[in-house]
Enzyme design. Sequence first.
Site, PDB file in Angstrom:
ATOM      1  N   SER A 141      -4.381   0.846  -4.459  1.00  0.00           N
ATOM      2  CA  SER A 141      -4.105   1.872  -5.208  1.00  0.00           C
ATOM      3  C   SER A 141      -3.782   1.808  -6.235  1.00  0.00           C
ATOM      4  O   SER A 141      -3.401   0.134  -6.477  1.00  0.00           O
ATOM      5  CB  SER A 141      -2.963   2.729  -4.964  1.00  0.00           C
ATOM      6  OG  SER A 141      -1.806   3.958  -5.593  1.00  0.00           O
ATOM      7  N   TYR A 154       5.578   4.027  -0.293  1.00  0.00           N
ATOM      8  CA  TYR A 154       3.878   4.235  -0.559  1.00  0.00           C
ATOM      9  C   TYR A 154       3.553   2.906  -1.540  1.00  0.00           C
ATOM     10  O   TYR A 154       3.050   2.377  -0.771  1.00  0.00           O
ATOM     11  CB  TYR A 154       3.367   5.708  -1.320  1.00  0.00           C
ATOM     12  CG  TYR A 154       2.531   5.396  -2.071  1.00  0.00           C
ATOM     13  CD1 TYR A 154       0.998   6.380  -0.843  1.00  0.00           C
ATOM     14  CD2 TYR A 154       1.413   5.417  -3.208  1.00  0.00           C
ATOM     15  CE1 TYR A 154       0.222   6.489  -0.982  1.00  0.00           C
ATOM     16  CE2 TYR A 154      -0.259   5.565  -3.233  1.00  0.00           C
ATOM     17  CZ  TYR A 154      -0.523   6.099  -1.926  1.00  0.00           C
ATOM     18  OH  TYR A 154      -2.321   6.405  -2.542  1.00  0.00           O
TER      19      TYR A 154
END
Length: 269
Positions: A141, A154
Amino acid sequence: MKLANRVAVVTGAGGGIGRAIAIALARRGCHLALADIDGDAAADCARHARALGVRASVHPLDVADRAAVRALPSQVDAVHNRVDLVVNNAGVALGGSFEQVGEDDFDWLMEINFHGVVRMTRAFLPHLRLSNDARIVNVSSIYGIIAPPGQSAYAASKFAVRGFSHALRHELEGSTVAVSVVHPGGVATAIAKNARAPAGAPPHEIEKGRAIAERLLRMAPEQAGEIIVRGIEQRRARILVGSDAKIAALLERLSPVHYWQLIRKATAR
């Protein structure tokens, strides 16, 4: 990398980036083994892929289930008799600061976002070694490059994917198996809408966070899928998806400690 008549395993293929990657591969003549916790969504993707003239099998799968992941290679082999590409895309989101996020929620996210990648790689690497041209594609990401507040869990998972991918690439150097790590920026998927919220977090904070996240998710998944598959064809070790990911990577390189202050000032303007 020539993708025609290759076989790719794609996790999280039922929607979003995973589905877009699968369809982009199918357009290039790549056969597919589509895995998703939502078997119906994976089946719908398979129907679209078959319409493009490729073979597509459906495999309902929770990447957090060790036994299910261990069983998947034999299931794929029974249909396709080979594997050349594994795209580890399945992932979930969890908002909240470190102090807000409980241990169980933190572990739940790591089981899917990081350990799922490791399990899939362990399960399929012996099969990939049988290919004359194979690749592992791990989807990290933009938060595997920068780590904003409120994304401790995350970001930890996506930084872990990045570090694992880099080390694995070095270990496999000289073999027929290469590794790519993908850093998407804001792609318009349902990940923010479906993100788990920490227990006890004020509802207005949760909704505010989701609204901010959804405003940043601008790129169409189909565009992201094309960028990623072109990166695979070009054998790129790192694939940055979107101008936001490219800018974040540049800022982090120029100012690895203070990049967040720069980003905060820019977004405030």
